[in-house]
Scaffold this active site. Structure first.
Site, PDB file in Angstrom:
ATOM      1  N   TRP A 257      -0.460   7.569   0.765  1.00 25.97           N
ATOM      2  CA  TRP A 257      -1.237   8.435   0.104  1.00 25.97           C
ATOM      3  C   TRP A 257      -0.183   9.361  -0.790  1.00 25.97           C
ATOM      4  O   TRP A 257       0.804   9.782  -0.351  1.00 25.97           O
ATOM      5  CB  TRP A 257      -2.283   9.463   0.714  1.00 25.97           C
TER       6      TRP A 257
ATOM      7  N   ALA B 259      -8.289  10.356   7.905  1.00 31.83           N
ATOM      8  CA  ALA B 259      -9.115  10.825   6.787  1.00 31.83           C
ATOM      9  C   ALA B 259     -10.410   9.801   6.753  1.00 31.83           C
ATOM     10  O   ALA B 259     -11.220  10.343   5.971  1.00 31.83           O
ATOM     11  CB  ALA B 259      -8.353  10.646   5.320  1.00 31.83           C
TER      12      ALA B 259
ATOM     13  N   ASP C 271      -2.638  11.225   9.853  1.00 29.70           N
ATOM     14  CA  ASP C 271      -3.619  11.603   8.886  1.00 29.70           C
ATOM     15  C   ASP C 271      -4.969  10.674   9.227  1.00 29.70           C
ATOM     16  O   ASP C 271      -4.871   9.454   9.011  1.00 29.70           O
ATOM     17  CB  ASP C 271      -3.151  11.324   7.607  1.00 29.70           C
TER      18      ASP C 271
ATOM     19  N   LYS D  38     -15.315  12.369   4.002  1.00 25.40           N
ATOM     20  CA  LYS D  38     -15.791  10.845   3.733  1.00 25.40           C
ATOM     21  C   LYS D  38     -16.900  10.728   4.877  1.00 25.40           C
ATOM     22  O   LYS D  38     -17.877  10.485   4.249  1.00 25.40           O
ATOM     23  CB  LYS D  38     -14.714   9.793   3.997  1.00 25.40           C
TER      24      LYS D  38
END
Length: 394
Positions: free
Chosen positions: A127, A210, A208, A243
């Protein structure tokens, strides 16, 4: 004084949003912005979140501060969601943060505080904001091979070879599931190999997370994070609720630190709370409160999981439809890898020039590196995308 400021390079995704907004073509397709969209092109408020908001509106009597680390009930609920029931409070320190990005930033700040000279090994690609934050903090980064552009799978051998260069207390940044931007994740054998090399070199993994629940389900998506947390002495986990709860603008995230030495836990918690105080004092609470209510209420949680399952199933279905449409339009099965990826993103083999042609000639918007948001598609836009890809000769 301010005239001395240097101009900053615009974020390519934010540039894409501006270009899209100015495009008046009715048939434009947005595959760039990383938000989930339903079949109508909307990013809806989930039913369980809407009901939690109604209940909160009726019950809430104050907007006073909660705690520097965030609401303890939120921290406990998210720890159970991410780690399951196998970790005691004595081995976990945590803070609520403004979104997953806030968790990533505070994680890097903690690492810099604990070990100023540590390097962060980052997957290639990753990212873009990971690299931007690390650069701003002046933390040295070392890329390691991750995505094989030929197979569109994880390059396990290359990854392990590069991670053999880790030094003690270096940090390895990984995506817990649904890798952004490629959608390619290691299998469990690959994760175990990564754990072995990280432990052998005395390094620290940072995860991470997400897109928990967007890949193969909540438990399957958490499996790698839990395996790493069980076997590594220290682990940092930056998790986002944007999300999987659909609360992007509420900025709800958490930074968890898991350690086998419980004596270090209190010092770590103190450091995390200190970082929150320096950055923004008290983290946002509204989104965290909604997440806590959903996770702690059986009916709300069941409805949330059902809706999350439907979102995940829709993305898997869109992947299959797109792979089939691309095969029919191009006469090649080279896009079959799309069905093996998980989450919102995958990459098409396009050059920056071809990305521009797709935008200019066909009103199809995607990131400059060819990353597409599968959730930005719907049944009526799959075929136009496939035909446009064929026309520009991908």
């Amino acid at each position: 004084m301010l005239h001395l400021l240097a101009s900053q390079t615009p974020d390519p995704i934010l540039q894409l949003i501006a270009q899209l907004a100015g495009d008046t073509r009715a048939h434009k397709i947005d595959l760039g912005v990383g938000v989930y969209k339903d079949a109508t092109g909307a990013t809806p408020v989930m039913r369980s979140v809407k009901e939690a908001e109604r209940l909160l509106w009726q019950a809430e009597t104050s907007k006073t501060y909660v705690a520097l680390a965030g609401d303890p009930a939120f921290l406990r609920a998210m720890q159970r969601l991410v780690l399951g029931d196998g970790f005691s409070q004595a081995s976990v320190a945590a803070i609520a943060t403004p979104g997953g990005t806030g968790a990533v930033r505070q994680g890097f700040e903690l690492l810099r505080m604990a070990r100023p000279g540590a390097r962060v090994f980052v997957p290639d690609p990753t990212w873009a904001n990971h690299l931007s934050i690390l650069k701003y903090l002046r933390i040295e980064t070392v890329p390691f091979r991750y995505h094989d552009p030929t197979t569109h799978a994880v390059d396990i051998a290359g990854m392990l070879a590069d991670l053999a260069n880790l030094r003690t207390d270096d940090v390895v940044l990984v995506h817990g599931c649904c890798h952004n931007p490629t959608g390619a994740d290691p299998d469990m054998e690959g994760w175990r190999a990564l754990i072995d090399v990280v432990n052998a070199r005395g390094a620290v993994p940072m995860i991470d997370l997400a897109y928990l629940g967007f890949g193969d389900g909540l438990e399957a998506d958490a499996a790698a994070t839990r395996a790493i947390s069980e076997r590594c002495p220290v682990v940092l986990i930056a998790a986002s609720c944007s999300k999987n709860f659909g609360i992007y603008r509420e900025r709800t995230g958490i930074l968890l630190t898991v350690m086998q030495d419980s004596a270090v836990r209190d010092r770590t918690q103190s450091a995390l709370t200190h970082l929150n105080r320096q950055a923004y004092s008290f983290p946002p609470d509204h989104g965290a409160r909604l997440v806590t209510m959903v996770l702690n209420d059986d009916a709300l949680r069941a409805d949330w999981q059902a809706e999350l399952d439907a979102m995940r199933s829709r993305m898997i279905s869109l992947r299959a439809l797109l792979a089939q449409a691309l095969e029919e339009a191009t006469g090649s099965d080279r896009f079959a890898y799309l069905t093996r990826h998980r989450g919102m993103f995958s990459r098409l083999d396009v050059t920056p020039g071809q990305v521009e042609r797709l935008r200019d000639e066909h009103a199809i918007y995607m990131a400059p590196d060819g990353r597409i948001n599968v959730a930005g598609l719907h049944a009526d836009t799959v075929a136009p995308l496939a035909h446009a890809v064929a026309r520009i000769g991908i």
